[in-house]
Design a protein around this motif. Structure first.
Motif, mmCIF file in Angstrom:
data_model
loop_
_atom_site.group_PDB
_atom_site.id
_atom_site.type_symbol
_atom_site.label_atom_id
_atom_site.label_comp_id
_atom_site.label_asym_id
_atom_site.label_seq_id
_atom_site.Cartn_x
_atom_site.Cartn_y
_atom_site.Cartn_z
ATOM 1 N N LYS A 20 95.813 -57.186 48.634
ATOM 2 C CA LYS A 20 96.513 -57.809 49.772
ATOM 3 C C LYS A 20 96.318 -59.516 49.643
ATOM 4 O O LYS A 20 96.823 -60.337 49.733
ATOM 5 N N THR A 21 94.887 -59.779 49.929
ATOM 6 C CA THR A 21 94.140 -60.946 50.096
ATOM 7 C C THR A 21 94.568 -62.040 48.804
ATOM 8 O O THR A 21 94.874 -63.051 48.822
ATOM 9 N N THR A 22 94.432 -61.060 47.651
ATOM 10 C CA THR A 22 94.476 -61.908 46.337
ATOM 11 C C THR A 22 95.937 -62.240 46.383
ATOM 12 O O THR A 22 96.340 -63.411 45.782
ATOM 13 N N ALA A 78 99.563 -65.294 56.869
ATOM 14 C CA ALA A 78 98.452 -64.837 57.931
ATOM 15 C C ALA A 78 97.825 -63.812 57.363
ATOM 16 O O ALA A 78 98.506 -62.771 57.002
ATOM 17 N N ASP A 79 96.418 -63.555 57.337
ATOM 18 C CA ASP A 79 95.706 -62.615 56.789
ATOM 19 C C ASP A 79 94.907 -61.832 57.747
ATOM 20 O O ASP A 79 93.948 -62.511 58.407
ATOM 21 N N GLU A 80 95.325 -60.964 58.233
ATOM 22 C CA GLU A 80 94.828 -60.047 58.984
ATOM 23 C C GLU A 80 94.476 -60.871 60.657
ATOM 24 O O GLU A 80 93.399 -60.852 61.031
ATOM 25 N N PRO A 81 95.639 -61.375 61.017
ATOM 26 C CA PRO A 81 95.322 -62.395 62.292
ATOM 27 C C PRO A 81 94.972 -61.687 63.438
ATOM 28 O O PRO A 81 94.410 -62.379 64.228
HETATM 29 MG MG LIG Z 1 91.848 -58.785 52.567
#
Ligand SMILES: [Mg+2]
Ligand SMILES: Nc1ncnc2c1ncn2[C@@H]1O[C@H](COP(=O)(O)OP(=O)(O)OP(=O)(O)O)[C@@H](O)[C@H]1O
Lengths: 406, 235
Positions: free
Chosen positions: B56-58, B177-180
């Motif tokens: 996901k983050t990638t 947004a990454d896991e806000p």
């Molecule tokens: Mg991540």
């Protein structure tokens, strides 16, 4: 199309707003500089401990280098002091003479000077080492200066007790006030034996101490007898010009007519003394080395603390990069920080130096801190801090903005 | 590539086709994305979910121009960024992206207003306009009375609101947004996400939110599932 998903309850929003557009505007260069600088300063003042650490580095460099350079300049001053105070326009001396000291110049030069066009007056002086017999039986050296009545072009100056006229009395000398103890507790009217002859103390000067023994002044003829100088020999001839005379022309004329001598004006002589000190003594190297040492230590401290401040805030820098700040922006930030460190550190350091200079202004050791040194210090500190920030910049350039997601 | 196949170009804000990402090389090489397609249309509020380590983050980093794909095509607003050079990435981020991070990632030494104003100035606003606009944005996220507070003096939810205001600053087309909500409690997480959604809808931002948080899934227009570097097909 491979992406799928379940539509949420908000799927059917009534009217779709105009989509936001790509942003093409970009801040101008100076505005970026101002903004990154402001961010840098705020970051700098946010971590007080790092701020103090970095400032200590600058202050250390300022104090050490100024103390060394100031002492060096003080010593230089003491050695050109005689040249500066002498009441004359030109000096005639033997070709081999480089500093104020003994010399063997024929008195015929004096007659030559007196008949040279543009010369108002010429007076000889004698300089030589003399031994003062102390009450305890020991000896102490002085640099005896024989100076000619009535103009006393070769001193004394800075008289703090007695007066110059005392030299006209028989066998009367003027000594250096700060050496009174060293010379066996001298007072006005004290009697001492100098080079085997009884002399009377007629006055005191203050602060006339070159590298060597302190100056003592005597009438020209008294000095000749004390130093046992032959009748046809003098150390220097001090030439005073007529008002409006062309100094350069007189200098040329004298040089031409006196092939065994050289003629200096004040600037030449000061330069010669400076050159002598820098090239023929280790003083320049000694002070130069410790000045450079101070700068290096300051550089290392500033380098390391700026680097560690960057490492402490690495996440913030990663964030800045992620939101579009460039490496150039970050170098602006570090540049402004460096200049601020340099200015603040110089301010603190130079006020310490000023306090020190007040504290140790003795006759022997004076801290000479002219405005040029102060200004030079600030410039050197800026250069030092900007260079010291390069370690931090190298680290910043390596920061991957992707780190902020981890 | 031809983006006009499904929708008119203007509608397709994010176009990702057959993207792979391999970290490292040789024996330690690891393929985090194995051929991902991920199209997002203008104004969509998409959630990206999947197990830890699924990529996901990638993917979000590639969309955010902080990472470049190993292969495949990525287009933002019709601009092909797959071949963008390292030095061009900051400009792309300024042009297209607003970020909200898991940790708020605000600058500790700057006030809320300065944190938001920074981006506005970077995007061409004058200092005074940036200040006024930052005040307005903070007001929008309910922090009109906290303009002068530094992140250290704000609660977690308030910090994340400042971060949202910063992401919206200058109105970039894409908000990532990454896991806000990961650092927030349920109530705050929901409020923050609602705020983000409401503002995005109001101003026409396209939003991709990476999240595990099933309490906010109902706020998504669309939920995309990723597993082991691949988008999972669901009917
Ligand atoms: Mg991540
Ligand atoms: N810089 C890197 N170097 C090597 N491998 C990496 C790097 N970043 C991520 N990975 C690997 O790539 C895979 C995907 O990572 P990614 O961070 O995209 O997962 P994620 O879905 O965001 O997980 P999480 O939910 O835990 O945040 C993981 O197996 C991870 O270990």
């Amino acid at each position: 199309m491979s992406a799928t998903g379940s539509p949420g309850p908000h799927h059917l929003v009534a009217t779709r707003p105009a989509a936001a557009k790509a942003i093409r505007a970009r801040q101008g260069f100076f505005s970026r500089f101002r903004m990154m600088g402001a961010v840098g300063l705020k970051m700098m003042f946010h971590s007080k401990l790092k701020l103090i650490g970095t400032l200590l580095g600058v202050v250390f460099a300022v104090v050490l280098s100024n103390q060394q350079a100031g002492t060096f300049l003080g010593l230089i001053y003491k050695n050109v002091m005689f040249v500066r105070n002498t009441d004359c326009d030109l000096w005639i001396m033997p070709r081999s003479t480089e500093v104020v000291g003994p010399g063997k110049l024929s008195t015929s030069a004096l007659s030559q000077a007196l008949v040279t066009k543009g010369v108002a007056d010429a007076a000889p002086i004698l300089i030589g080492g003399a031994n003062v017999l102390l009450p305890n039986g020991g000896f102490q050296q002085v640099t005896l200066v024989g100076t000619k009545y009535p103009n006393y072009r070769g001193g004394p100056w800075n008289i703090v007790a007695g007066d110059r006229g005392a030299l006209a009395r028989p066998d009367t000398l003027i000594f250096e006030d700060s050496e009174r103890e060293l010379l066996g507790g001298l007072n006005l009217g004290s009697v001492r034996e100098v080079n085997g002859r009884r002399v009377v103390v007629g006055g005191f000067t203050w602060g006339l101490i070159p590298f060597g023994p302190s100056y003592a002044f005597a009438d020209f003829e008294v000095a000749r007898e004390l130093l046992k100088t032959p009748q046809d020999e003098v150390a220097f001839i001090l030439v005073k010009l007529k008002p409006g005379a062309d100094a350069a022309a007189v200098k040329d004329e004298l040089s031409r007519n006196l092939p065994d001598a050289k003629v200096f004006d004040r600037k030449d002589f000061e330069a010669s003394v400076l050159k002598f000190i820098l090239t023929k003594t280790a003083i320049g190297i000694t002070f130069g080395t410790s000045t450079v040492f101070g700068l290096i230590v300051g550089f290392v401290i500033v380098s390391l603390s700026m680097f560690s401040a960057v490492v402490d805030n690495i996440r913030e820098f990663g964030t800045l990069k992620a939101i579009g700040v460039t490496n150039l922006d970050l170098s602006m930030l570090l540049f402004v920080q460096s200049v601020a460190y340099a200015l603040l550190g110089s301010l603190v350091g130079l006020s310490l130096v000023a306090q020190m200079a007040k504290g140790i202004r003795s006759a022997k050791l004076a801290l000479n801190t002219p405005p040029q040194l102060t200004l030079g210090t600030v410039v050197v500190m800026i250069i030092m801090c900007v260079f010291a920030s390069s370690l931090a910049l190298l680290r910043l350039r390596k920061v991957e903005p992707a780190m902020v997601f981890r | 590539m031809n983006a006009a196949t499904l929708l008119p170009q203007a509608e397709r804000v994010i176009e990702v086709r057959n993207v792979t990402k391999t970290y490292g090389s040789g024996a330690t090489a690891f393929q985090a994305l194995k051929g991902v397609d991920f199209p997002v249309n203008a104004g969509e509020f998409v959630m990206l979910s999947g197990p830890s380590g699924s990529g996901k983050t990638t993917l979000l980093s590639i969309l955010g121009c902080v990472l470049t794909a190993t292969s495949g095509h990525v287009q933002l607003m019709g601009e092909d960024i797959s071949k963008a050079k390292e030095g061009d990435l900051p400009r792309l981020r300024r042009s297209y992206i607003g970020f909200v991070f898991q940790a708020h990632n605000l600058i500790a030494s700057l006030t809320a207003q300065e944190n938001v104003g920074l981006l506005l100035e970077m995007r061409g606003s004058s200092q005074s306009k940036a200040r006024a606009e930052a005040g307005r944005l903070l007001d929008d996220v309910g922090l009109g009375d906290k303009l002068m507070s530094k992140p250290g003096d704000l609660s977690g939810g308030q910090r994340q609101r400042v971060a949202i205001a910063r992401a919206l600053a200058g109105s970039p087309p894409i908000i990532l947004a990454d896991e806000p909500t990961a650092a927030l409690d349920a109530q705050n997480g929901l409020k923050v996400t609602e705020t983000l959604r409401a503002l995005a809808k109001e101003h026409g931002h396209t939003v991709v939110v990476v999240t595990h948080d099933n309490r906010i899934f109902h706020l998504a227009d669309r939920i995309v599932h990723i597993e082991d570097g691949l988008i999972q097909e669901h009917p």
